[in-house]
Design a protein around this motif. Structure first.
Motif, PDB file in Angstrom:
ATOM      1  N   UNK A  13       0.822  -1.221   0.000  1.00 49.21           N
ATOM      2  CA  UNK A  13       0.000   0.000   0.000  1.00 49.21           C
ATOM      3  C   UNK A  13       0.850   1.262   0.000  1.00 49.21           C
ATOM      4  N   UNK A  14       2.103   1.173  -0.432  1.00 52.64           N
ATOM      5  CA  UNK A  14       2.964   2.358  -0.397  1.00 52.64           C
ATOM      6  C   UNK A  14       2.448   3.463  -1.312  1.00 52.64           C
ATOM      7  N   UNK A  15       1.741   3.092  -2.381  1.00 53.18           N
ATOM      8  CA  UNK A  15       1.202   4.091  -3.300  1.00 53.18           C
ATOM      9  C   UNK A  15      -0.315   4.056  -3.342  1.00 53.18           C
ATOM     10  N   UNK A  16      -0.932   3.468  -2.330  1.00 50.75           N
ATOM     11  CA  UNK A  16      -2.379   3.327  -2.306  1.00 50.75           C
ATOM     12  C   UNK A  16      -2.982   4.322  -1.323  1.00 50.75           C
ATOM     13  N   UNK A  17      -3.952   5.087  -1.773  1.00 49.46           N
ATOM     14  CA  UNK A  17      -4.604   6.074  -0.912  1.00 49.46           C
ATOM     15  C   UNK A  17      -6.050   5.649  -0.657  1.00 49.46           C
ATOM     16  N   UNK A  18      -6.349   5.312   0.597  1.00 54.53           N
ATOM     17  CA  UNK A  18      -7.700   4.975   1.016  1.00 54.53           C
ATOM     18  C   UNK A  18      -8.024   5.743   2.282  1.00 54.53           C
ATOM     19  N   UNK A  19      -9.292   6.058   2.488  1.00 50.81           N
ATOM     20  CA  UNK A  19      -9.710   6.684   3.740  1.00 50.81           C
ATOM     21  C   UNK A  19      -9.727   5.629   4.849  1.00 50.81           C
ATOM     22  N   UNK A  20      -9.755   6.099   6.093  1.00 46.98           N
ATOM     23  CA  UNK A  20      -9.788   5.151   7.207  1.00 46.98           C
ATOM     24  C   UNK A  20     -11.043   4.266   7.159  1.00 46.98           C
ATOM     25  N   UNK A  21     -12.225   4.821   6.862  1.00 45.94           N
ATOM     26  CA  UNK A  21     -13.394   3.932   6.730  1.00 45.94           C
ATOM     27  C   UNK A  21     -13.233   2.909   5.606  1.00 45.94           C
ATOM     28  N   UNK A  22     -12.564   3.291   4.519  1.00 43.89           N
ATOM     29  CA  UNK A  22     -12.348   2.346   3.427  1.00 43.89           C
ATOM     30  C   UNK A  22     -11.412   1.216   3.844  1.00 43.89           C
ATOM     31  N   UNK A  23     -10.361   1.539   4.616  1.00 42.48           N
ATOM     32  CA  UNK A  23      -9.466   0.489   5.111  1.00 42.48           C
ATOM     33  C   UNK A  23     -10.230  -0.488   6.005  1.00 42.48           C
TER      34      UNK A  23
END
Length: 317
Positions: free
Chosen positions: A20-30
């Motif tokens: 996930x070094x280049x992955x952007x997700x919100x905390x709810x998405x994680x």
């Protein structure tokens, strides 16, 4: 969104692991992703979700871990070995300081614990024994091999933070129904343990051999929990069952690791970091659903090496 992951396990504690070094997700998405991917009734399954994340000036990389209920854990030592291996592979290194949610750990490649079994050594700590660090409310400053007032179980426990909270008791024989009852009570966030805790029943099977069975916070009864094995090694030293600085073999339903508690309360764990397959899946966050899982690469040789090691352990048990 297309998500690629490695299905991996440490001592039978299995996870989907994402770079996930280049992955952007919100905390709810994680949290949603963890619940979807680690759902035992779903197409992937696991004891939680691991993510390799960027490091900083001190750490070559970091790790995040979510339980199967979507809650984030402070650490996961079986998962740390797997995440460290991926970090080593993508960065071309053999050792690193790894950033965790609230702490830091050292990790390095180590000689195989069995032929063909990728092995990683971790060093974590110093670990805390203050009741407040374990999340016990209204308890004495430390709980070392003592009954805990308000806990619905009369056994003598040792409370340690790895930094995630653990209650460890040594038993003649593990009673799983008793363990599940106490773990389930802790899951209800009682006033004594509002942040919950991992609970382990430990059999000492020889001078330097332990068998650990754990009810893991946010997961339930699990075949393996790395931080619980580390907590059990530390508890054995703190209570005088095994001297500090002594190598210990730690068994569980999932396999085994090598452990050692240092005098400064740091704990060394060495064990497998097995990659079973590389897969990908489409995730629809709007509907909270997964598509079909595609296998990109099977790692049959690694699975076979681990199975051979387990067969050897059963023969000697």
């Amino acid at each position: 969104m297309r998500i690629a992951f490695i299905k991996c396990h440490g001592s039978g504690n299995d996870f989907p692991l994402i770079d996930a070094r280049d992955l952007t997700l919100s905390e709810p998405q994680w949290a949603t992703l963890a619940r979807l991917l680690a759902d035992r009734a779903g197409p992937v399954g696991g004891d939680g979700l691991l993510a390799l994340v960027p490091g900083d000036d001190i750490h070559a990389f970091g790790m995040r871990m979510w339980n199967s209920d979507g809650s984030e854990a402070e650490t996961c030592l079986n998962g740390l070995r797997c995440t460290a291996r991926l970090g080593f592979d993508v960065l071309g290194i053999d050792a690193a300081q790894v950033k965790l949610k609230t702490s830091s750990a050292s990790a390095a490649r180590e000689s195989a614990i069995a032929p063909g079994v990728a092995t990683i050594r971790t060093l974590v700590g110093p670990n805390a024994t203050r009741a407040v660090d374990v999340g016990l409310v209204g308890a004495p400053e430390q709980v070392l091999d003592a009954a805990i007032e308000g806990l619905p179980n009369p056994r003598r426990f040792t409370a340690v933070a790895m930094p995630n909270p653990h209650l460890v008791t040594f038993v003649e024989a593990v009673d799983e129904a008793e363990l599940v009852a106490l773990g389930s009570w802790c899951e209800r966030r009682p006033a004594l343990l509002p942040a919950r805790a991992n609970v382990s029943f430990v059999e000492q099977r020889g001078p330097t051999s332990l068998f650990v069975r754990t009810f893991e916070r946010g997961v339930g009864l699990t075949d393996s929990c790395g931080s619980a094995m580390a907590a059990s090694v530390l508890s054995a030293a703190l209570t005088g069952r095994v001297p500090f600085g002594t190598p210990i073999t730690v068994f569980n339903r999932g396999g085994m690791v090598r452990g050692q508690a240092e005098q400064d309360r740091r704990v060394i764990l060495s064990g497998n970091a097995t990659f079973e397959a590389t897969r990908a899946v489409d995730v629809d966050f709007a509907t909270g659903t997964l598509g079909a899982v595609e296998t990109l690469q099977d790692r049959d040789a690694e699975r076979a090496a681990w199975d051979a090691m387990l067969a050897g352990l059963r023969e000697t048990a």
